[in-house]
Write an enzyme that holds these catalytic residues in place. Structure first.
Site, PDB file in Angstrom:
ATOM      1  N   ALA A  34       0.848  -1.157  -0.067  1.00 26.29           N
ATOM      2  CA  ALA A  34      -0.072   0.129  -0.008  1.00 26.29           C
ATOM      3  C   ALA A  34       0.744   1.197  -0.175  1.00 26.29           C
ATOM      4  O   ALA A  34       0.644   2.158  -0.688  1.00 26.29           O
ATOM      5  CB  ALA A  34      -0.922  -0.034   1.375  1.00 26.29           C
ATOM      6  N   TYR A 104       0.856 -14.402   2.569  1.00 30.42           N
ATOM      7  CA  TYR A 104       2.102 -15.234   3.032  1.00 30.42           C
ATOM      8  C   TYR A 104       3.121 -14.422   3.631  1.00 30.42           C
ATOM      9  O   TYR A 104       4.101 -14.113   3.192  1.00 30.42           O
ATOM     10  CB  TYR A 104       2.588 -16.154   2.070  1.00 30.42           C
ATOM     11  CG  TYR A 104       1.688 -17.100   1.328  1.00 30.42           C
ATOM     12  CD1 TYR A 104       1.574 -18.429   1.893  1.00 30.42           C
ATOM     13  CD2 TYR A 104       0.884 -16.644   0.447  1.00 30.42           C
ATOM     14  CE1 TYR A 104       0.266 -19.208   1.353  1.00 30.42           C
ATOM     15  CE2 TYR A 104      -0.336 -17.543  -0.246  1.00 30.42           C
ATOM     16  CZ  TYR A 104      -0.262 -18.706   0.274  1.00 30.42           C
ATOM     17  OH  TYR A 104      -1.375 -19.460  -0.236  1.00 30.42           O
ATOM     18  N   ARG A 105       2.873 -13.679   4.734  1.00 33.78           N
ATOM     19  CA  ARG A 105       3.679 -12.848   5.433  1.00 33.78           C
ATOM     20  C   ARG A 105       3.818 -12.828   6.792  1.00 33.78           C
ATOM     21  O   ARG A 105       4.517 -11.965   7.357  1.00 33.78           O
ATOM     22  CB  ARG A 105       2.833 -11.531   5.042  1.00 33.78           C
ATOM     23  CG  ARG A 105       1.707 -11.194   5.717  1.00 33.78           C
ATOM     24  CD  ARG A 105       0.961  -9.920   5.171  1.00 33.78           C
ATOM     25  NE  ARG A 105       1.528  -8.674   4.910  1.00 33.78           N
ATOM     26  CZ  ARG A 105       1.058  -7.625   4.515  1.00 33.78           C
ATOM     27  NH1 ARG A 105      -0.319  -7.642   4.166  1.00 33.78           N
ATOM     28  NH2 ARG A 105       1.652  -6.493   4.459  1.00 33.78           N
ATOM     29  N   ASN A 165      -6.866   1.763   5.461  1.00 37.81           N
ATOM     30  CA  ASN A 165      -6.645   0.470   4.668  1.00 37.81           C
ATOM     31  C   ASN A 165      -6.772  -0.741   5.802  1.00 37.81           C
ATOM     32  O   ASN A 165      -5.810  -1.607   5.957  1.00 37.81           O
ATOM     33  CB  ASN A 165      -5.084   0.293   4.440  1.00 37.81           C
ATOM     34  CG  ASN A 165      -5.012   0.985   3.024  1.00 37.81           C
ATOM     35  OD1 ASN A 165      -5.884   0.981   2.227  1.00 37.81           O
ATOM     36  ND2 ASN A 165      -3.800   1.334   2.463  1.00 37.81           N
ATOM     37  N   ARG A 229     -15.130   6.455  -1.972  1.00 33.60           N
ATOM     38  CA  ARG A 229     -16.269   5.837  -2.298  1.00 33.60           C
ATOM     39  C   ARG A 229     -16.318   4.964  -3.529  1.00 33.60           C
ATOM     40  O   ARG A 229     -17.474   4.558  -4.237  1.00 33.60           O
ATOM     41  CB  ARG A 229     -17.361   6.886  -2.384  1.00 33.60           C
ATOM     42  CG  ARG A 229     -17.668   7.493  -1.090  1.00 33.60           C
ATOM     43  CD  ARG A 229     -18.701   8.575  -1.516  1.00 33.60           C
ATOM     44  NE  ARG A 229     -19.201   9.130  -0.334  1.00 33.60           N
ATOM     45  CZ  ARG A 229     -19.614  10.235   0.071  1.00 33.60           C
ATOM     46  NH1 ARG A 229     -19.502  11.194  -1.203  1.00 33.60           N
ATOM     47  NH2 ARG A 229     -20.101  10.774   1.216  1.00 33.60           N
ATOM     48  N   GLY A 233     -16.736   7.558  -6.260  1.00 37.89           N
ATOM     49  CA  GLY A 233     -15.925   8.956  -6.133  1.00 37.89           C
ATOM     50  C   GLY A 233     -15.403   9.072  -4.745  1.00 37.89           C
ATOM     51  O   GLY A 233     -15.022   8.139  -4.164  1.00 37.89           O
ATOM     52  N   GLY A 258      -5.382  -1.647  -5.308  1.00 40.29           N
ATOM     53  CA  GLY A 258      -4.787  -0.638  -5.459  1.00 40.29           C
ATOM     54  C   GLY A 258      -5.273   0.590  -5.765  1.00 40.29           C
ATOM     55  O   GLY A 258      -4.538   1.669  -5.844  1.00 40.29           O
ATOM     56  N   GLY A 260      -7.298   2.548  -4.416  1.00 40.91           N
ATOM     57  CA  GLY A 260      -7.352   3.390  -3.107  1.00 40.91           C
ATOM     58  C   GLY A 260      -5.891   4.054  -2.703  1.00 40.91           C
ATOM     59  O   GLY A 260      -5.814   5.273  -2.596  1.00 40.91           O
ATOM     60  N   ASP A 261      -4.705   3.135  -2.865  1.00 39.37           N
ATOM     61  CA  ASP A 261      -3.614   3.990  -2.982  1.00 39.37           C
ATOM     62  C   ASP A 261      -3.229   4.939  -3.989  1.00 39.37           C
ATOM     63  O   ASP A 261      -2.828   6.110  -3.924  1.00 39.37           O
ATOM     64  CB  ASP A 261      -2.526   2.617  -3.115  1.00 39.37           C
ATOM     65  CG  ASP A 261      -2.585   1.718  -2.134  1.00 39.37           C
ATOM     66  OD1 ASP A 261      -3.161   2.006  -0.965  1.00 39.37           O
ATOM     67  OD2 ASP A 261      -2.278   0.470  -2.532  1.00 39.37           O
TER      68      ASP A 261
HETATM   69  O1  KDG Z   1      -4.002  -1.508  -1.529  1.00 36.88           O
HETATM   70  C1  KDG Z   1      -3.292  -2.234  -2.248  1.00 36.88           C
HETATM   71  C2  KDG Z   1      -2.602  -3.244  -1.233  1.00 36.88           C
HETATM   72  O2  KDG Z   1      -3.276  -3.733  -0.185  1.00 36.88           O
HETATM   73  C3  KDG Z   1      -1.706  -4.130  -1.722  1.00 36.88           C
HETATM   74  O3  KDG Z   1      -0.722  -3.706  -2.884  1.00 36.88           O
HETATM   75  C4  KDG Z   1      -0.727  -4.904  -0.929  1.00 36.88           C
HETATM   76  O4  KDG Z   1      -0.251  -3.839   0.825  1.00 36.88           O
HETATM   77  C5  KDG Z   1      -0.770  -4.510   0.642  1.00 36.88           C
HETATM   78  C6  KDG Z   1      -1.481  -5.276   1.587  1.00 36.88           C
HETATM   79  O5  KDG Z   1      -0.984  -5.386   2.632  1.00 36.88           O
HETATM   80  O6  KDG Z   1      -2.656  -5.966   1.127  1.00 36.88           O
END
Ligand code: KDG
Length: 319
Positions: A34, A104-105, A165, A229, A233, A258, A260-261
């Protein structure tokens, strides 16, 4: 440096075809995160941006750093952790309209972000620090890092933008609300999806909740509450009680992840350019539209000279 951002960037393996992941024959390798998505968006618009995080001493860690550098993002403060892998995210386009993300983090190098990664001088020299609500859930040390970044930025007078997020695969709404509302209260600009707003308002929803949160900014709290939104928008509620709305740019959506980013990158670019809230929203919606028009979380983001492309008639070939 215009913008400094901290977070985790993951390798991405994306199924190029629609359907259950187990039916995929190939996966396309890229990377995303993000915060680094926002960094790339701002870099393509000409801003000086640094991303700070940790990657593993592995091929995908190298991919992350090389790709960010190729995008003009400063990676000088990135740390390579030889004892943990770079995280992976698999993207499944389950149906034409539903994308699923599999993480997978756990115990990844990125989750080992540590308060010692925070360089106070770098923060003091930035015009803005951008953070998201993903990083604090990754580990206790990542959470402490984000808290420290916010504290240092506050002490140095550097504004923080914070995108909620919320990721339901990573934590429950109660724990998220407890952490994210505290961070949002210390940010100058807060981004939230309509469904994320209750996490930072003590449960309140809708435009009144956003307006009340922004009004608190007159004393302490975010000065601007930006509500995303999606295809409807965006709106911004400012501390003086004003509300501005902007419709989405109509495009054929290919990949919503992506968006939103991208929106945040556009909004922040407008902020850094000294534009009024309405123009910031408009630039945010333009970048969001570019992002959804293209596969990948950040790949479709525009450069400045491409910003007008979306008003070009469909089927146009530029020669
Ligand atoms: O907003 C998109 C992100 O969610 C994606 O690119 C990966 O950072 C990320 C996540 O943790 O979901």
């Amino acid at each position: 440096m215009d913008v400094l951002t901290f977070g985790e960037t993951l390798a991405v393996a994306a199924a190029p075809r629609t359907g259950p992941l187990r039916m995929a024959r190939t996966l396309e390798l890229s990377m995303a995160g993000a915060e680094s998505n926002v960094a790339i968006g701002l870099s393509r618009l000409g801003f000086a941006v640094a991303w700070i995080g940790r990657v593993g001493a592995d091929e995908v860690g190298a991919l992350v750093v090389e790709r960010l550098r190729a995008e003009g993002v400063d990676t000088a403060a990135v740390r390579t952790d030889p004892s943990a892998p770079t995280a992976l995210m698999i993207k499944e386009h389950r149906t034409a309209g539903v994308t699923r993300v599999h993480y997978y983090r756990t115990a990844s190098a990125g989750s080992r972000l540590h308060p010692s990664d925070v360089n106070e001088d770098l923060i003091a020299d930035a015009r803005l620090v951008h953070l998201t609500g993903i990083t604090p859930v990754l580990s206790a040390s990542a959470r402490d890092t984000i808290r420290r970044v916010v504290a240092v930025a506050g002490a140095k007078g550097v504004p923080v933008s914070f995108d909620v997020n919320y990721r339901s695969r990573l934590w429950d709404p109660g724990s998220a609300a407890a952490e994210l509302s505290g961070l949002a209260a210390q940010a100058a600009i807060v981004f939230a999806g309509e469904d994320e707003l209750p996490l930072i308002t003590g449960g309140a929803r809708g435009p009144d909740a956003a307006r009340d949160l922004a009004r608190k900014g007159l004393v302490s709290g975010p000065k601007e509450v930006v509500i995303k939104r999606g295809s409807r928008g965006a709106a911004v509620f400012t501390a003086d009680g004003a509300v501005h709305q902007q419709p989405a740019v109509p495009v054929t959506a290919v990949d919503p992840v992506g968006a939103g980013d991208a929106f945040a990158a556009g909004y922040l670019a407008g902020f850094l350019d000294g534009q009024e809230p309405q123009a910031r929203l408009s630039l945010g919606c333009t970048l969001g539209a570019f992002a959804v028009s293209c596969a990948g979380d950040w790949e479709g983001l525009p450069t400045r000279d491409e910003l007008g492309l979306l008003s070009t008639e469909d089927g146009t070939t530029q020669r």
